[in-house]
Scaffold this motif. Structure first.
Motif, PDB file in Angstrom:
ATOM      1  N   ARG A 140      -2.869   6.303 -10.214  1.00 57.91           N
ATOM      2  CA  ARG A 140      -2.875   5.355 -11.389  1.00 57.91           C
ATOM      3  C   ARG A 140      -1.644   4.860 -11.482  1.00 57.91           C
ATOM      4  O   ARG A 140      -1.269   3.694 -11.918  1.00 57.91           O
ATOM      5  CB  ARG A 140      -3.620   5.891 -12.501  1.00 57.91           C
ATOM      6  CG  ARG A 140      -3.905   4.922 -13.595  1.00 57.91           C
ATOM      7  CD  ARG A 140      -4.674   3.661 -13.266  1.00 57.91           C
ATOM      8  NE  ARG A 140      -4.554   2.915 -14.288  1.00 57.91           N
ATOM      9  CZ  ARG A 140      -3.544   1.698 -14.368  1.00 57.91           C
ATOM     10  NH1 ARG A 140      -2.779   1.799 -13.538  1.00 57.91           N
ATOM     11  NH2 ARG A 140      -3.627   0.754 -15.210  1.00 57.91           N
ATOM     12  N   ALA A 141      -0.523   5.516 -11.783  1.00 59.66           N
ATOM     13  CA  ALA A 141       0.789   5.324 -12.227  1.00 59.66           C
ATOM     14  C   ALA A 141       1.403   4.631 -11.227  1.00 59.66           C
ATOM     15  O   ALA A 141       2.474   3.635 -11.601  1.00 59.66           O
ATOM     16  CB  ALA A 141       1.888   6.619 -12.337  1.00 59.66           C
ATOM     17  N   ALA A 142       1.045   4.502  -9.984  1.00 55.84           N
ATOM     18  CA  ALA A 142       1.550   3.768  -8.798  1.00 55.84           C
ATOM     19  C   ALA A 142       0.699   2.261  -8.697  1.00 55.84           C
ATOM     20  O   ALA A 142       0.983   1.480  -8.073  1.00 55.84           O
ATOM     21  CB  ALA A 142       1.446   4.290  -7.593  1.00 55.84           C
ATOM     22  N   LEU A 143      -0.055   2.072  -9.657  1.00 56.28           N
ATOM     23  CA  LEU A 143      -0.830   0.683  -9.686  1.00 56.28           C
ATOM     24  C   LEU A 143      -0.494  -0.145 -10.618  1.00 56.28           C
ATOM     25  O   LEU A 143      -0.294   0.273 -11.803  1.00 56.28           O
ATOM     26  CB  LEU A 143      -2.069   0.968  -9.426  1.00 56.28           C
ATOM     27  CG  LEU A 143      -2.954   1.658  -8.117  1.00 56.28           C
ATOM     28  CD1 LEU A 143      -4.142   1.981  -8.126  1.00 56.28           C
ATOM     29  CD2 LEU A 143      -2.523   0.644  -6.825  1.00 56.28           C
ATOM     30  N   ASP A 144      -0.708  -1.407 -10.336  1.00 57.82           N
ATOM     31  CA  ASP A 144      -0.651  -2.318 -11.405  1.00 57.82           C
ATOM     32  C   ASP A 144      -2.087  -2.283 -12.329  1.00 57.82           C
ATOM     33  O   ASP A 144      -3.147  -2.192 -11.557  1.00 57.82           O
ATOM     34  CB  ASP A 144      -0.544  -3.992 -10.754  1.00 57.82           C
ATOM     35  CG  ASP A 144       1.275  -4.226 -10.303  1.00 57.82           C
ATOM     36  OD1 ASP A 144       2.059  -3.531 -11.212  1.00 57.82           O
ATOM     37  OD2 ASP A 144       1.466  -4.877  -9.370  1.00 57.82           O
ATOM     38  N   GLY A 182      -0.398  -6.646   8.839  1.00 51.14           N
ATOM     39  CA  GLY A 182       0.300  -7.348   7.940  1.00 51.14           C
ATOM     40  C   GLY A 182       0.467  -6.795   6.538  1.00 51.14           C
ATOM     41  O   GLY A 182       1.172  -7.242   5.449  1.00 51.14           O
ATOM     42  N   TYR A 183       0.093  -5.590   6.352  1.00 51.86           N
ATOM     43  CA  TYR A 183       0.198  -4.966   4.946  1.00 51.86           C
ATOM     44  C   TYR A 183       1.670  -4.228   5.026  1.00 51.86           C
ATOM     45  O   TYR A 183       2.252  -3.888   6.170  1.00 51.86           O
ATOM     46  CB  TYR A 183      -0.840  -3.934   4.936  1.00 51.86           C
ATOM     47  CG  TYR A 183      -2.128  -4.079   4.832  1.00 51.86           C
ATOM     48  CD1 TYR A 183      -2.623  -4.633   3.612  1.00 51.86           C
ATOM     49  CD2 TYR A 183      -2.971  -4.192   5.663  1.00 51.86           C
ATOM     50  CE1 TYR A 183      -3.914  -4.974   2.999  1.00 51.86           C
ATOM     51  CE2 TYR A 183      -4.242  -4.701   5.614  1.00 51.86           C
ATOM     52  CZ  TYR A 183      -4.886  -4.996   4.401  1.00 51.86           C
ATOM     53  OH  TYR A 183      -6.263  -5.322   3.944  1.00 51.86           O
ATOM     54  N   CYS A 184       2.102  -4.329   3.946  1.00 53.52           N
ATOM     55  CA  CYS A 184       3.587  -3.402   3.704  1.00 53.52           C
ATOM     56  C   CYS A 184       3.353  -1.951   3.247  1.00 53.52           C
ATOM     57  O   CYS A 184       2.658  -1.853   2.018  1.00 53.52           O
ATOM     58  CB  CYS A 184       4.389  -4.177   2.758  1.00 53.52           C
ATOM     59  SG  CYS A 184       5.929  -3.449   2.107  1.00 53.52           S
ATOM     60  N   CYS A 185       3.469  -1.101   3.856  1.00 49.50           N
ATOM     61  CA  CYS A 185       3.241   0.321   3.902  1.00 49.50           C
ATOM     62  C   CYS A 185       4.204   1.344   3.434  1.00 49.50           C
ATOM     63  O   CYS A 185       5.251   1.134   3.898  1.00 49.50           O
ATOM     64  CB  CYS A 185       2.277   0.723   5.025  1.00 49.50           C
ATOM     65  SG  CYS A 185       0.918  -0.002   5.486  1.00 49.50           S
ATOM     66  N   LYS A 186       4.064   2.195   2.779  1.00 50.92           N
ATOM     67  CA  LYS A 186       4.836   3.350   2.367  1.00 50.92           C
ATOM     68  C   LYS A 186       3.869   4.601   2.548  1.00 50.92           C
ATOM     69  O   LYS A 186       2.791   4.479   1.897  1.00 50.92           O
ATOM     70  CB  LYS A 186       5.320   3.482   0.916  1.00 50.92           C
ATOM     71  CG  LYS A 186       6.006   4.483   0.583  1.00 50.92           C
ATOM     72  CD  LYS A 186       6.672   4.461  -0.832  1.00 50.92           C
ATOM     73  CE  LYS A 186       7.323   5.430  -1.374  1.00 50.92           C
ATOM     74  NZ  LYS A 186       8.592   5.842  -0.449  1.00 50.92           N
ATOM     75  N   GLY A 187       4.158   5.631   3.125  1.00 52.82           N
ATOM     76  CA  GLY A 187       3.477   6.764   3.280  1.00 52.82           C
ATOM     77  C   GLY A 187       4.336   8.019   2.808  1.00 52.82           C
ATOM     78  O   GLY A 187       5.307   8.247   2.894  1.00 52.82           O
ATOM     79  N   ILE A 198       0.867  -1.178   0.058  1.00 53.60           N
ATOM     80  CA  ILE A 198      -0.105  -0.077   0.123  1.00 53.60           C
ATOM     81  C   ILE A 198       0.869   1.300   0.037  1.00 53.60           C
ATOM     82  O   ILE A 198       1.890   1.243   0.803  1.00 53.60           O
ATOM     83  CB  ILE A 198      -0.726  -0.101   1.223  1.00 53.60           C
ATOM     84  CG1 ILE A 198      -1.692  -1.239   1.135  1.00 53.60           C
ATOM     85  CG2 ILE A 198      -1.662   1.443   1.338  1.00 53.60           C
ATOM     86  CD1 ILE A 198      -2.580  -1.382   2.476  1.00 53.60           C
ATOM     87  N   ILE A 199       0.506   2.305  -0.570  1.00 52.45           N
ATOM     88  CA  ILE A 199       1.130   3.446  -0.678  1.00 52.45           C
ATOM     89  C   ILE A 199      -0.227   4.409  -0.198  1.00 52.45           C
ATOM     90  O   ILE A 199      -1.175   4.597  -0.768  1.00 52.45           O
ATOM     91  CB  ILE A 199       1.394   4.220  -2.001  1.00 52.45           C
ATOM     92  CG1 ILE A 199       2.542   3.177  -2.497  1.00 52.45           C
ATOM     93  CG2 ILE A 199       2.133   5.497  -1.783  1.00 52.45           C
ATOM     94  CD1 ILE A 199       3.115   3.616  -3.908  1.00 52.45           C
ATOM     95  N   PRO A 255       6.370   6.680  -8.618  1.00 55.25           N
ATOM     96  CA  PRO A 255       6.691   5.567  -7.421  1.00 55.25           C
ATOM     97  C   PRO A 255       7.954   4.927  -8.212  1.00 55.25           C
ATOM     98  O   PRO A 255       8.172   4.780  -9.538  1.00 55.25           O
ATOM     99  CB  PRO A 255       5.570   4.713  -7.849  1.00 55.25           C
ATOM    100  CG  PRO A 255       4.945   4.997  -8.956  1.00 55.25           C
ATOM    101  CD  PRO A 255       5.103   6.480  -9.302  1.00 55.25           C
ATOM    102  N   VAL A 256       8.670   4.269  -7.457  1.00 58.41           N
ATOM    103  CA  VAL A 256      10.042   3.501  -7.830  1.00 58.41           C
ATOM    104  C   VAL A 256       9.434   2.164  -7.978  1.00 58.41           C
ATOM    105  O   VAL A 256      10.054   1.577  -8.879  1.00 58.41           O
ATOM    106  CB  VAL A 256      10.891   3.452  -6.500  1.00 58.41           C
ATOM    107  CG1 VAL A 256      11.747   2.523  -6.641  1.00 58.41           C
ATOM    108  CG2 VAL A 256      11.326   4.937  -5.919  1.00 58.41           C
TER     109      VAL A 256
END
Length: 253
Positions: free
Chosen positions: A129-133, A59-64, A41-42, A98-99
């Motif tokens: 949108r650019a950050a999502l698959d 349990g989520y992997c988060c970036k803020g 998640i971002i 996003p990286v």
């Protein structure tokens, strides 16, 4: 435009009664209902990181990300205290690149309502949108909801709080702009030093836009999303004229 400048120092005190755990449980419910095995998640506009911390514990992997350096500094301190590993960084949600891709972009506590212009809103949506698959990612955000805001218009509100060193009084005065669907929330914060009794005054204006479903559906579609649902933030039921805030859930296409 950056808000929460001096006010950021006292943000946690004013929102110490905010139930971040309950809100995070709502996000978890919605991501599991509408998502496809969401793990990464971002958070666009993470503030002091409280939602990210609770999501990490689930349990989520988060970036803020947040455009306020002070908010990010506080978020990093909060995550250290809670002994959770979260990647917090300073970035503008309108221009974020996003990286790596994630499974979901979330944006809570009305961050999208700070996008007052159509251009800012589109830029934020396109960055999400650019950050999502493709054909997988879920975009979940909340906003001030037009039908509720206009049915129960903003009024002057006073809130008191305190931390270890200061007593705080916040006066919020709204100014509504019908031609832009924006409310200027004019904050006057009295910061009273408990030891000396000296008072500092902070003035900030937070410009909040309220939205309607058809316009958000249009801008989401223009940004590469399909709107799936919108729900009352309190009940998770259908929105109505008493819904002051609403979650919007969209899927990347």
């Amino acid at each position: 435009m950056e808000v929460f400048q001096d006010y950021a120092l006292y943000y946690n005190a004013f929102y110490q009664d905010k139930d971040y755990m309950a809100e995070t449980r709502q996000v978890d419910i919605l991501l599991k209902k509408y998502g496809n095995d969401v793990r990464k998640i971002i958070n666009f506009g993470c503030g002091t990181g409280k939602h990210d911390i609770e999501l990490s514990k689930m349990g989520y992997c988060c970036k803020g990300i947040d455009m306020s350096p002070l908010m990010i500094e506080i978020a990093k301190d909060n995550s250290k205290k809670e002994a959770v590993k979260i990647d917090f960084s300073v970035a503008d949600i309108r221009s974020y690149v996003p990286v790596e891709k994630c499974d979901s972009v979330i944006s809570l506590f009305h961050v999208m309502s700070y996008q007052n212009s159509n251009g800012d809103l589109l830029a934020a949506f396109r960055a999400a949108r650019a950050a999502l698959d493709k054909n997988k990612g879920i975009f979940l955000f909340d906003v001030w909801y037009g039908p509720g805001v206009l049915s129960d218009k903003p009024s002057v509100r006073v809130k008191e709080a305190e931390n270890n060193t200061h007593k705080l009084v916040r006066i919020a005065r709204p100014v509504m702009h019908d031609d832009r669907n924006v409310v200027d929330v004019c904050y006057e914060v009295l910061v009273i030093d408990k030891e000396s009794g000296k008072t500092k005054v902070i003035n900030e204006v937070h410009n909040m836009r309220y939205f309607f479903k058809p316009e958000l559906e249009f801008y989401l579609r223009e940004s590469g999303f399909e709107l799936i649902d919108n729900l009352d933030c309190v009940t998770l039921d259908r929105t109505n004229y008493e819904s002051w805030t609403s979650y919007f859930i969209a899927r990347a296409v």
